[in-house]
Design a protein around this motif. Structure first.
Motif, PDB file in Angstrom:
ATOM      1  N   LYS A  88       0.857  -1.174   0.000  1.00 44.33           N
ATOM      2  CA  LYS A  88       0.000   0.000   0.000  1.00 44.33           C
ATOM      3  C   LYS A  88       0.900   1.233   0.000  1.00 44.33           C
ATOM      4  CE  LYS A  88      -3.406   2.505   2.687  1.00 44.33           C
ATOM      5  NZ  LYS A  88      -4.035   2.673   3.976  1.00 44.33           N
ATOM      6  N   ILE A  89       0.560   2.182  -0.843  1.00 42.27           N
ATOM      7  CA  ILE A  89       1.277   3.447  -0.866  1.00 42.27           C
ATOM      8  C   ILE A  89       0.523   4.409   0.049  1.00 42.27           C
ATOM      9  CG2 ILE A  89       2.001   5.398  -2.294  1.00 42.27           C
ATOM     10  CD1 ILE A  89       2.091   3.396  -4.662  1.00 42.27           C
ATOM     11  N   LYS A  90       1.255   5.004   0.988  1.00 42.81           N
ATOM     12  CA  LYS A  90       0.624   5.930   1.916  1.00 42.81           C
ATOM     13  C   LYS A  90       0.653   7.347   1.330  1.00 42.81           C
ATOM     14  CE  LYS A  90       1.415   5.012   6.304  1.00 42.81           C
ATOM     15  NZ  LYS A  90       2.181   4.797   7.537  1.00 42.81           N
ATOM     16  N   GLN A  91      -0.066   8.240   1.945  1.00 39.92           N
ATOM     17  CA  GLN A  91      -0.296   9.579   1.388  1.00 39.92           C
ATOM     18  C   GLN A  91       0.835  10.596   1.586  1.00 39.92           C
ATOM     19  OE1 GLN A  91      -3.078  10.635  -0.391  1.00 39.92           O
ATOM     20  NE2 GLN A  91      -3.615   8.473  -0.447  1.00 39.92           N
ATOM     21  N   ASP A  92       1.653  10.457   2.600  1.00 45.43           N
ATOM     22  CA  ASP A  92       2.611  11.503   2.972  1.00 45.43           C
ATOM     23  C   ASP A  92       3.856  11.496   2.100  1.00 45.43           C
ATOM     24  OD1 ASP A  92       0.854  12.144   5.044  1.00 45.43           O
ATOM     25  OD2 ASP A  92       1.799  10.676   6.364  1.00 45.43           O
ATOM     26  N   ILE A  93       3.702  11.939   0.873  1.00 50.38           N
ATOM     27  CA  ILE A  93       4.795  11.924  -0.099  1.00 50.38           C
ATOM     28  C   ILE A  93       5.561  13.242  -0.009  1.00 50.38           C
ATOM     29  CG2 ILE A  93       5.282  11.927  -2.573  1.00 50.38           C
ATOM     30  CD1 ILE A  93       2.800  10.111  -2.849  1.00 50.38           C
ATOM     31  N   GLU A  94       6.902  13.139  -0.035  1.00 49.51           N
ATOM     32  CA  GLU A  94       7.755  14.333  -0.050  1.00 49.51           C
ATOM     33  C   GLU A  94       8.561  14.324  -1.338  1.00 49.51           C
ATOM     34  OE1 GLU A  94      10.097  15.338   3.506  1.00 49.51           O
ATOM     35  OE2 GLU A  94       9.194  13.539   4.388  1.00 49.51           O
ATOM     36  N   GLN A  95       8.827  15.515  -1.868  1.00 54.24           N
ATOM     37  CA  GLN A  95       9.660  15.576  -3.056  1.00 54.24           C
ATOM     38  C   GLN A  95      10.626  16.738  -2.974  1.00 54.24           C
ATOM     39  OE1 GLN A  95       8.098  17.057  -6.938  1.00 54.24           O
ATOM     40  NE2 GLN A  95       6.104  16.752  -5.971  1.00 54.24           N
ATOM     41  N   ALA A  96      11.741  16.569  -3.665  1.00 55.99           N
ATOM     42  CA  ALA A  96      12.765  17.614  -3.745  1.00 55.99           C
ATOM     43  C   ALA A  96      13.356  17.586  -5.140  1.00 55.99           C
ATOM     44  CB  ALA A  96      13.852  17.375  -2.706  1.00 55.99           C
ATOM     45  N   LYS A  97      13.675  18.747  -5.635  1.00 55.43           N
ATOM     46  CA  LYS A  97      14.264  18.868  -6.970  1.00 55.43           C
ATOM     47  C   LYS A  97      15.728  19.247  -6.807  1.00 55.43           C
ATOM     48  CE  LYS A  97      13.611  19.658 -11.519  1.00 55.43           C
ATOM     49  NZ  LYS A  97      14.131  18.566 -12.281  1.00 55.43           N
ATOM     50  N   LEU A 105      10.124  10.814  -1.973  1.00 52.48           N
ATOM     51  CA  LEU A 105      10.098   9.838  -0.888  1.00 52.48           C
ATOM     52  C   LEU A 105       8.671   9.344  -0.731  1.00 52.48           C
ATOM     53  CD1 LEU A 105      11.899   8.571   1.379  1.00 52.48           C
ATOM     54  CD2 LEU A 105      10.966  10.356   2.868  1.00 52.48           C
ATOM     55  N   ILE A 106       8.488   8.046  -0.913  1.00 57.74           N
ATOM     56  CA  ILE A 106       7.149   7.455  -0.926  1.00 57.74           C
ATOM     57  C   ILE A 106       7.020   6.465   0.225  1.00 57.74           C
ATOM     58  CG2 ILE A 106       5.515   6.084  -2.273  1.00 57.74           C
ATOM     59  CD1 ILE A 106       6.986   7.139  -4.796  1.00 57.74           C
ATOM     60  N   PRO A 107       6.144   6.762   1.192  1.00 59.29           N
ATOM     61  CA  PRO A 107       5.929   5.799   2.279  1.00 59.29           C
ATOM     62  C   PRO A 107       5.087   4.630   1.790  1.00 59.29           C
ATOM     63  CG  PRO A 107       4.684   7.826   2.660  1.00 59.29           C
ATOM     64  CD  PRO A 107       5.401   7.990   1.360  1.00 59.29           C
ATOM     65  N   ILE A 108       5.490   3.436   2.195  1.00 61.36           N
ATOM     66  CA  ILE A 108       4.806   2.217   1.765  1.00 61.36           C
ATOM     67  C   ILE A 108       4.606   1.278   2.946  1.00 61.36           C
ATOM     68  CG2 ILE A 108       5.626   2.250  -0.629  1.00 61.36           C
ATOM     69  CD1 ILE A 108       7.713   0.087   0.425  1.00 61.36           C
ATOM     70  N   HIS A 124       9.945   3.007   3.174  1.00 61.75           N
ATOM     71  CA  HIS A 124       9.920   4.062   2.161  1.00 61.75           C
ATOM     72  C   HIS A 124      10.685   3.616   0.929  1.00 61.75           C
ATOM     73  CE1 HIS A 124       9.027   6.276   5.823  1.00 61.75           C
ATOM     74  NE2 HIS A 124       8.446   7.166   5.049  1.00 61.75           N
ATOM     75  N   LEU A 125      10.250   4.115  -0.190  1.00 62.77           N
ATOM     76  CA  LEU A 125      10.987   4.000  -1.434  1.00 62.77           C
ATOM     77  C   LEU A 125      11.342   5.412  -1.865  1.00 62.77           C
ATOM     78  CD1 LEU A 125       8.785   1.566  -3.557  1.00 62.77           C
ATOM     79  CD2 LEU A 125      10.818   1.005  -2.249  1.00 62.77           C
ATOM     80  N   ILE A 126      12.373   5.525  -2.671  1.00 59.51           N
ATOM     81  CA  ILE A 126      12.691   6.805  -3.297  1.00 59.51           C
ATOM     82  C   ILE A 126      12.534   6.611  -4.798  1.00 59.51           C
ATOM     83  CG2 ILE A 126      14.438   8.572  -3.733  1.00 59.51           C
ATOM     84  CD1 ILE A 126      15.699   7.716  -1.018  1.00 59.51           C
ATOM     85  N   ALA A 127      11.679   7.415  -5.397  1.00 57.80           N
ATOM     86  CA  ALA A 127      11.556   7.441  -6.852  1.00 57.80           C
ATOM     87  C   ALA A 127      12.478   8.564  -7.336  1.00 57.80           C
ATOM     88  CB  ALA A 127      10.118   7.697  -7.272  1.00 57.80           C
ATOM     89  N   VAL A 128      13.343   8.231  -8.262  1.00 59.87           N
ATOM     90  CA  VAL A 128      14.305   9.192  -8.798  1.00 59.87           C
ATOM     91  C   VAL A 128      13.891   9.504 -10.228  1.00 59.87           C
ATOM     92  CG1 VAL A 128      16.735   9.625  -9.341  1.00 59.87           C
ATOM     93  CG2 VAL A 128      16.138   8.245  -7.332  1.00 59.87           C
ATOM     94  N   GLY A 129      13.497  10.752 -10.458  1.00 59.46           N
ATOM     95  CA  GLY A 129      13.090  11.183 -11.787  1.00 59.46           C
ATOM     96  C   GLY A 129      14.236  11.867 -12.509  1.00 59.46           C
ATOM     97  N   SER A 130      14.468  11.465 -13.753  1.00 59.70           N
ATOM     98  CA  SER A 130      15.510  12.095 -14.562  1.00 59.70           C
ATOM     99  C   SER A 130      14.921  12.458 -15.927  1.00 59.70           C
ATOM    100  CB  SER A 130      16.711  11.157 -14.718  1.00 59.70           C
ATOM    101  OG  SER A 130      16.317   9.952 -15.322  1.00 59.70           O
ATOM    102  N   ASP A 131      15.718  13.129 -16.733  1.00 60.06           N
ATOM    103  CA  ASP A 131      15.278  13.573 -18.059  1.00 60.06           C
ATOM    104  C   ASP A 131      13.941  14.301 -17.955  1.00 60.06           C
ATOM    105  OD1 ASP A 131      17.545  12.484 -19.197  1.00 60.06           O
ATOM    106  OD2 ASP A 131      16.563  10.603 -19.726  1.00 60.06           O
TER     107      ASP A 131
END
Length: 174
Positions: A88-97, A105-108, A124-131
């Motif tokens: 389950k993915i929880k709601q408290d997502i944080e992001q930084a550019k 940062l995705i709580p699971i 937690h997982l970290i999704a790393v966005g590029s391009d």
């Protein structure tokens, strides 16, 4: 198996498009997270490799070596009776550019079947966005802390603080 993966993909897309209140960046990270867990549950190593940071694949000795490592981990877990049943993915997502990437940062919560019961783990997982966030990679944080995260995510700038790890909870079968 192919039909099952196709149906799961449709469900993921439907679920993802129904989530409201997330920015486009967060939605991309959530879509990648959904794809990651679907791949883990379906033993889809190619998708897992596509969602792995290229630097980690290189450190592991290339795609084939990383694929063999993923397969070994999976086989070891199955041999011990450990099977991922859900997440389950929880709601408290944080992001930084950062200059080159977006970090989300995705709580699971994961639920795994183990001998004698189930184990629920909050993490937690970290999704790393590029391009410009057209590509997403997923990093598990279970063995990461502020001292070693830069070895995995070179552009991590400490804007997001990694939360403390919580102990898994075992629930005995009745």
């Amino acid at each position: 198996m192919r039909l099952t993966l196709h149906l799961l993909s449709i469900l993921i897309i439907s679920f993802s498009t129904n989530l409201l209140g997330y920015s486009q960046t967060e939605q991309g990270a959530l879509d990648a997270t959904e794809a990651y867990f679907t791949a883990k549950m379906c033993d889809d190593y190619e998708t897992l490799l596509n969602l792995t940071l290229p630097d980690l694949i290189e450190q592991a000795g290339g795609r084939e070596s990383m694929k063999a490592t993923l397969s070994k981990i999976h086989d070891n877990q199955r041999a011990k009776g450990i099977v991922l049943q859900g997440y389950k993915i929880k709601q408290d997502i944080e992001q930084a550019k950062t200059k080159l990437e977006t970090h989300v940062l995705i709580p699971i919560v994961t639920i795994s079947k183990v001998p004698g019961g189930t184990v629920t783990t909050e993490g937690h997982l970290i999704a790393v966005g590029s391009d410009e966030n057209s590509k997403w990679h997923i990093v598990e944080t279970s063995s990461l802390n502020e001292f070693n995260i830069h070895k995995v995510i070179a552009n991590w700038d400490n804007t997001i603080v990694l939360p403390y790890k919580k102990a898994p909870v075992f629930k005995e079968d009745k």
